[in-house]
Design an enzyme around this catalytic site. Structure first.
Site, PDB file in Angstrom:
ATOM      1  N   HIS A  79      27.794  36.316  73.163  1.00 18.77           N
ATOM      2  CA  HIS A  79      28.901  36.306  74.118  1.00 18.77           C
ATOM      3  C   HIS A  79      29.652  37.636  74.155  1.00 18.77           C
ATOM      4  CE1 HIS A  79      32.388  35.542  71.335  1.00 18.77           C
ATOM      5  NE2 HIS A  79      31.514  34.863  70.619  1.00 18.77           N
ATOM      6  N   GLU A 102      32.993  32.174  75.921  1.00 20.33           N
ATOM      7  CA  GLU A 102      32.589  31.390  74.749  1.00 20.33           C
ATOM      8  C   GLU A 102      33.801  30.958  73.944  1.00 20.33           C
ATOM      9  OE1 GLU A 102      31.336  30.717  70.503  1.00 20.33           O
ATOM     10  OE2 GLU A 102      32.806  32.116  71.355  1.00 20.33           O
TER      11      GLU A 102
END
Length: 359
Positions: free
Chosen positions: A71, A215
């Site tokens: 992420h 995320e």
């Protein structure tokens, strides 16, 4: 200081970690990732959420695909209000984007990202000798954070708007055998993924290297990609807890710096597929790659985002052991990062084509 297992591109790692990118506003990091993908993948696409996917096409007779995810976002804040007396200084009140421990926020430098440019600021902390006993014992809360821009309230109101982003201002450096800075979660794994994409050429199966968004606020980018690219196997790269510091017993360490890549068995969001983590272990042993196992009591990663979107998926995860997570001084061992890179590459280019992870 020992010699790392491979020559780090420290300039790239520094740029990735020091560049800002709060959840939902990963634009600057996205630009860096797209530029790095230009020389290493067959095609690049960006979706409506801002996820970036760099794809290496597999052999023409293979319809199997693997997603590798790391992420781009870092924990940060969003401005919600300007506080202060009309004839005095202005202070910003903020909402958190991601999981902050308010105890680590006092006396930090920050950057406020406005439409007209970045502004430096600090999170103030009153001198301890000015506090009474009850104030000293008070548990700090994120909602109590006040960001000081050193400007009058009317100028702050003119230059900063609700919805502007705030990130920690910190530099990245080598400290002994480790690398420390802000946003190693998860830029150090983004760095590892980009390195693996450079190393692999003409894979047997199609590989989607996914730089995901949001995320830190609920695995949102990975959940969307799980539907869109519908891989046969998903592997997430993320940092994990290393409590191998004073104050913790060995059973609380989770992982230990310098012991190698962490093969995830579970966290609070996922139990990884046994066939996948056993295959990772076998590959690590075959290739002589330092590794350890991760059982994380609390916390989640993009692994869970892929596991059950658009149907059930086999999933695995490889983690970089990291001290002081979600602070401005996250710290990882250089050799562990190298082991993560080596293990991911070895799993993806498995010579015997061991990609059947069905039950």
């Amino acid at each position: 200081m020992s010699t790392p297992a491979f020559e780090f591109d420290m300039d790239l790692l520094t740029e990735l970690t020091e560049t800002s990118g709060a959840p939902g506003y990963e634009d600057r990091i996205r630009g860096l990732v797209e530029a790095e993908f230009e020389e290493s993948v067959d095609r690049i696409r960006t979706d409506a959420m801002g996820n970036v996917v760099g794809t290496l096409e597999g052999e023409s007779d293979s319809d199997y695909s693997v997603a590798v995810a790391a992420h781009m976002d870092e924990i940060g804040f969003m401005v919600r209000h300007v506080e202060g007396k009309d004839d005095g200084s202005g202070f910003l009140e903020v909402d958190p984007l991601g999981g902050w421990d308010a105890r680590v926020l006092k006396a930090q430098r920050v950057t406020v990202h406005t439409e007209d440019g970045d502004l430096p600021g600090v999170i103030g902390s009153p001198p301890p000798h000015t506090l009474d006993e009850s104030e000293r014992e008070k548990t700090p809360k994120v909602e109590d954070v006040a960001i000081d821009l050193g400007l009058p309230k009317d100028e702050v109101e003119e230059r900063v708007s609700p919805g502007d982003l705030v990130t920690i201002d910190q530099y990245t450096e080598r400290v002994g055998d480790t690398i420390t800075g802000k946003a190693l979660d998860d830029r150090i794994c983004l760095f590892a993924m980009l390195e693996v994409a450079r190393r692999i050429d003409d894979p047997d199966v199609t590989i989607h290297f996914c730089a995901t968004v949001q995320e830190e606020v609920g695995l949102r980018g990975a959940r969307a990609l799980g539907v869109d690219i519908d891989p046969d196997l998903a592997i997430a790269l993320d940092v994990t807890v290393a409590n191998d510091v004073p104050g913790f017993d060995a059973g609380e360490y989770v992982t230990t710096l310098g012991d190698g890549a962490a093969i995830k068995l579970k966290d609070s969001s996922v139990i990884t597929s046994p066939k996948v983590h056993r295959r990772m272990k076998a590959v690590a042993e075959e290739e002589g790659i330092d590794h350890q196992f991760e059982i994380l009591p609390a916390g989640g990663t993009d692994t869970a985002g892929f596991q059950h979107t658009h149907g059930a998926k086999p999933v695995g995860a490889i983690s970089v052991p990291t001290r002081y997570l979600h602070t401005a001084t996250e710290t990882a061992h250089a050799d562990d990062v190298a082991s993560v890179i080596d293990l991911l590459e070895a799993v993806l280019v498995s010579e015997d084509g061991e990609y059947d992870y069905t039950l």
